[in-house]
Design a protein around this motif. Structure first.
Motif, short mmCIF file in Angstrom:
data_model
loop_
_atom_site.label_atom_id
_atom_site.label_comp_id
_atom_site.label_asym_id
_atom_site.label_seq_id
_atom_site.Cartn_x
_atom_site.Cartn_y
_atom_site.Cartn_z
N GLU A 1 -7.69 -1.49 57.09
CA GLU A 1 -6.80 -0.40 57.52
C GLU A 1 -5.48 -0.44 56.75
O GLU A 1 -4.92 0.59 56.39
CB GLU A 1 -6.55 -0.47 59.03
CG GLU A 1 -5.69 0.64 59.57
CD GLU A 1 -6.29 2.03 59.42
OE1 GLU A 1 -5.54 3.01 59.53
OE2 GLU A 1 -7.51 2.16 59.19
N ILE A 2 -4.98 -1.63 56.47
CA ILE A 2 -3.76 -1.77 55.69
C ILE A 2 -3.97 -1.17 54.30
O ILE A 2 -3.16 -0.37 53.84
CB ILE A 2 -3.34 -3.25 55.57
CG1 ILE A 2 -2.98 -3.82 56.94
CG2 ILE A 2 -2.18 -3.41 54.58
CD1 ILE A 2 -2.84 -5.34 56.96
N LEU A 3 -5.07 -1.54 53.65
CA LEU A 3 -5.38 -1.00 52.32
C LEU A 3 -5.52 0.52 52.35
O LEU A 3 -4.99 1.22 51.48
CB LEU A 3 -6.67 -1.63 51.78
CG LEU A 3 -6.60 -3.09 51.40
CD1 LEU A 3 -8.01 -3.63 51.14
CD2 LEU A 3 -5.73 -3.30 50.18
N ARG A 4 -6.23 1.03 53.34
CA ARG A 4 -6.43 2.47 53.46
C ARG A 4 -5.09 3.19 53.63
O ARG A 4 -4.81 4.18 52.96
CB ARG A 4 -7.35 2.78 54.65
CG ARG A 4 -7.75 4.26 54.72
CD ARG A 4 -8.37 4.63 56.05
NE ARG A 4 -7.43 4.55 57.16
CZ ARG A 4 -6.41 5.41 57.37
NH1 ARG A 4 -6.19 6.40 56.53
NH2 ARG A 4 -5.61 5.26 58.40
N THR A 5 -4.24 2.67 54.51
CA THR A 5 -2.97 3.32 54.79
C THR A 5 -2.04 3.26 53.58
O THR A 5 -1.41 4.26 53.22
CB THR A 5 -2.30 2.66 56.02
OG1 THR A 5 -3.19 2.76 57.13
CG2 THR A 5 -0.99 3.35 56.37
N MET A 6 -1.96 2.10 52.93
CA MET A 6 -1.12 2.00 51.73
C MET A 6 -1.60 2.95 50.64
O MET A 6 -0.80 3.64 50.01
CB MET A 6 -1.12 0.56 51.19
CG MET A 6 -0.28 -0.39 51.98
SD MET A 6 -0.36 -2.06 51.24
CE MET A 6 1.05 -2.82 52.03
N GLY A 7 -2.91 2.99 50.42
CA GLY A 7 -3.47 3.86 49.39
C GLY A 7 -3.26 5.33 49.70
O GLY A 7 -2.87 6.11 48.83
N GLN A 8 -3.50 5.71 50.94
CA GLN A 8 -3.37 7.11 51.34
C GLN A 8 -1.94 7.61 51.21
O GLN A 8 -1.70 8.72 50.77
CB GLN A 8 -3.85 7.27 52.79
CG GLN A 8 -3.72 8.67 53.33
CD GLN A 8 -4.16 8.77 54.79
OE1 GLN A 8 -4.79 7.86 55.33
NE2 GLN A 8 -3.82 9.85 55.43
N HIS A 9 -0.98 6.77 51.57
CA HIS A 9 0.43 7.19 51.57
C HIS A 9 1.19 6.73 50.33
O HIS A 9 2.39 7.01 50.21
CB HIS A 9 1.12 6.69 52.84
CG HIS A 9 0.56 7.32 54.07
ND1 HIS A 9 0.91 8.58 54.50
CD2 HIS A 9 -0.37 6.86 54.95
CE1 HIS A 9 0.24 8.87 55.60
NE2 HIS A 9 -0.54 7.84 55.89
N LYS A 10 0.49 6.01 49.44
CA LYS A 10 1.07 5.52 48.19
C LYS A 10 2.35 4.72 48.44
O LYS A 10 3.40 4.98 47.85
CB LYS A 10 1.32 6.66 47.22
CG LYS A 10 0.02 7.37 46.83
CD LYS A 10 0.24 8.34 45.71
CE LYS A 10 -1.01 9.12 45.36
NZ LYS A 10 -2.18 8.35 45.07
#
Length: 139
Positions: A89-98
């Motif tokens: 979830e951390i990876l997804r959130t960081m990637g999605q919001h750059k």
């Protein structure tokens, strides 16, 4: 898979939403960091301020950082991660919001910050490489 609580930095210093950006910049320099959470009088997270925000949104526009408050730069809502959310979830959130840093929230309380470096130390190389690529893409 590790959780945000397990990999975060829990020694977090906030800047008040009423502090001017000279104060925020001084605090960043003292701590050796490039961003700080912005906290309100209620001790709740209001946003994040980065060294880049100060340069691009204040100095480059000819504004005086001594006359601009951190709260003026706070986004409408900060991108956060829950303390018990896992690394996926951390990876997804960081990637999605750059973003390279995520405030970690437990209930309504700021309990830490997860940075890309924290994730890199905790996970295999490939997912971290994908994250770096995602947040580094230029639109």
């Amino acid at each position: 898979m590790p959780t945000a609580r397990e990999i975060m930095t829990n020694d977090v210093t906030c800047v008040s939403e009423h502090d001017d950006l000279k104060t925020a910049a001084r605090r960043m320099a003292e701590l050796g960091v490039g961003s700080l959470p912005i906290c309100g009088a209620d001790n709740r997270l209001k946003g994040m301020v980065t060294d880049r925000d100060i340069v691009v949104k204040v100095l480059a526009e000819g504004r005086d950082p001594g006359n601009v408050t951190a709260g003026e730069l706070a986004q409408s809502e900060a991108v956060t991660i829950g303390a018990d959310d896992d690394a996926t979830e951390i990876l997804r959130t960081m990637g999605q919001h750059k973003v390279r840093r995520l405030p970690v929230i437990d209930g309504q309380q700021l309990v830490g910050i997860v940075a890309v470096a924290d994730v890199a130390r905790s996970l295999p190389e490939r997912p971290v490489g994908d994250l770096i690529e995602a947040i580094s893409e230029h639109n």
